[in-house]
Design a protein around this motif. Structure first.
Motif, PDB file in Angstrom:
ATOM      1  N   UNK A  73       0.824  -1.209   0.000  1.00 30.09           N
ATOM      2  CA  UNK A  73       0.000   0.000   0.000  1.00 30.09           C
ATOM      3  C   UNK A  73       0.856   1.255   0.000  1.00 30.09           C
ATOM      4  N   UNK A  74       0.343   2.285  -0.668  1.00 26.69           N
ATOM      5  CA  UNK A  74       1.031   3.578  -0.696  1.00 26.69           C
ATOM      6  C   UNK A  74       1.216   4.101   0.725  1.00 26.69           C
ATOM      7  N   UNK A  75       0.180   3.932   1.554  1.00 28.71           N
ATOM      8  CA  UNK A  75       0.278   4.422   2.937  1.00 28.71           C
ATOM      9  C   UNK A  75       1.375   3.704   3.701  1.00 28.71           C
ATOM     10  N   UNK A  76       1.547   2.412   3.451  1.00 27.60           N
ATOM     11  CA  UNK A  76       2.616   1.657   4.115  1.00 27.60           C
ATOM     12  C   UNK A  76       3.983   2.209   3.723  1.00 27.60           C
ATOM     13  N   UNK A  77       4.171   2.466   2.438  1.00 24.86           N
ATOM     14  CA  UNK A  77       5.455   2.999   1.963  1.00 24.86           C
ATOM     15  C   UNK A  77       5.719   4.388   2.535  1.00 24.86           C
ATOM     16  N   UNK A  78       4.697   5.229   2.558  1.00 27.08           N
ATOM     17  CA  UNK A  78       4.874   6.575   3.114  1.00 27.08           C
ATOM     18  C   UNK A  78       5.221   6.513   4.598  1.00 27.08           C
ATOM     19  N   UNK A  79       4.549   5.644   5.341  1.00 25.24           N
ATOM     20  CA  UNK A  79       4.835   5.527   6.774  1.00 25.24           C
ATOM     21  C   UNK A  79       6.214   4.946   7.026  1.00 25.24           C
ATOM     22  N   UNK A  80       6.602   3.985   6.218  1.00 24.26           N
ATOM     23  CA  UNK A  80       7.883   3.305   6.439  1.00 24.26           C
ATOM     24  C   UNK A  80       9.081   4.171   6.053  1.00 24.26           C
ATOM     25  N   UNK A  81       8.982   4.880   4.927  1.00 25.08           N
ATOM     26  CA  UNK A  81      10.160   5.589   4.403  1.00 25.08           C
ATOM     27  C   UNK A  81      10.131   7.103   4.589  1.00 25.08           C
ATOM     28  N   UNK A  82       8.998   7.631   4.984  1.00 23.57           N
ATOM     29  CA  UNK A  82       8.909   9.064   5.240  1.00 23.57           C
ATOM     30  C   UNK A  82       8.310   9.322   6.622  1.00 23.57           C
ATOM     31  N   UNK A  83       8.445   8.384   7.530  1.00 23.76           N
ATOM     32  CA  UNK A  83       7.830   8.480   8.858  1.00 23.76           C
ATOM     33  C   UNK A  83       8.255   9.763   9.564  1.00 23.76           C
ATOM     34  N   UNK A  84       7.271  10.441  10.140  1.00 13.21           N
ATOM     35  CA  UNK A  84       7.560  11.641  10.916  1.00 13.21           C
ATOM     36  C   UNK A  84       7.853  12.864  10.078  1.00 13.21           C
ATOM     37  N   UNK A  85       7.776  12.727   8.763  1.00 14.69           N
ATOM     38  CA  UNK A  85       8.053  13.874   7.894  1.00 14.69           C
ATOM     39  C   UNK A  85       6.762  14.254   7.177  1.00 14.69           C
ATOM     40  N   UNK A  86       6.557  15.536   7.040  1.00 21.03           N
ATOM     41  CA  UNK A  86       5.374  15.991   6.319  1.00 21.03           C
ATOM     42  C   UNK A  86       5.674  15.892   4.827  1.00 21.03           C
ATOM     43  N   UNK A  87       5.090  14.908   4.205  1.00 16.56           N
ATOM     44  CA  UNK A  87       5.305  14.724   2.765  1.00 16.56           C
ATOM     45  C   UNK A  87       3.957  14.510   2.099  1.00 16.56           C
ATOM     46  N   UNK A  88       3.962  14.697   0.835  1.00 14.02           N
ATOM     47  CA  UNK A  88       2.773  14.460   0.039  1.00 14.02           C
ATOM     48  C   UNK A  88       2.991  13.199  -0.775  1.00 14.02           C
ATOM     49  N   UNK A  89       1.923  12.638  -1.263  1.00 16.19           N
ATOM     50  CA  UNK A  89       2.033  11.408  -2.032  1.00 16.19           C
ATOM     51  C   UNK A  89       2.871  11.602  -3.292  1.00 16.19           C
ATOM     52  N   UNK A  90       3.042  12.850  -3.714  1.00 14.95           N
ATOM     53  CA  UNK A  90       3.890  13.126  -4.876  1.00 14.95           C
ATOM     54  C   UNK A  90       5.326  12.661  -4.631  1.00 14.95           C
ATOM     55  N   UNK A  91       5.779  12.719  -3.390  1.00  9.84           N
ATOM     56  CA  UNK A  91       7.142  12.276  -3.072  1.00  9.84           C
ATOM     57  C   UNK A  91       7.296  10.799  -3.392  1.00  9.84           C
ATOM     58  N   UNK A  92       6.307  10.001  -3.037  1.00  7.27           N
ATOM     59  CA  UNK A  92       6.339   8.577  -3.347  1.00  7.27           C
ATOM     60  C   UNK A  92       6.233   8.352  -4.854  1.00  7.27           C
TER      61      UNK A  92
END
Length: 163
Positions: A73-92
């Protein structure tokens, strides 16, 4: 001094996932198509030539290969690799785009990374696993000592003076 050398050698130790023998199961490399993803040297090569892939895209690719054939899941990747950082899905999206570029994966259907819009990504290529070292393990010079695969295997008790 001996204590300083020992301290410096301890600094070059890595976690079991990044040791020259691979992860806890001895896995060192994943091979797919003309590519080799080496977990120890943290390199992606194509037909033996290094392919540039920045740290985060490498980490995401490594995770997708490790989790195949599961849809990640996109949310899993965002949480795992951008945890604690304010990022947008565009980064992924940019990260996955750089992975596709490195893998030259522009075909439809994709050869390596499948996208499920709004859901996530799946690594779809056949993968061969290896625990064998196909290339010599790189060495590092630390305080006049050469750190080699034998150093890793002996838990840091084996070093060779640099010639």
């Amino acid at each position: 001094s001996s204590a300083a050398r020992t301290e410096n050698l301890n600094k070059v130790r890595t976690s079991p996932e990044q040791s020259p023998t691979g992860d806890a199961n001895g896995l060192r490399q994943w091979r797919f198509g003309p590519f080799v993803l080496d977990r120890v040297t943290r390199e992606l090569t194509r037909d033996g030539e290094r392919v540039h892939l920045a740290k985060r895209p490498f980490d995401v690719l490594e995770h997708l290969v490790a989790e195949r054939p599961r849809l990640v899941a996109r949310t899993e990747l965002l949480q795992r690799f951008w945890a604690g950082k304010e990022v947008y899905e565009e980064a992924l999206t940019r990260c996955v785009s750089s992975i596709r570029k490195a893998l030259d994966d522009r075909d439809d259907p994709p050869r390596y990374l499948e996208t499920r819009w709004n859901d996530g990504y799946r690594f779809v290529a056949e993968v061969a696993l290896t625990t064998q070292l196909s290339d010599p393990v790189p060495t590092a010079n630390v305080e006049g000592f050469q750190v080699t695969a034998s150093w890793w295997a002996t838990g840091g008790r084996s070093t060779l003076p640099v010639q």
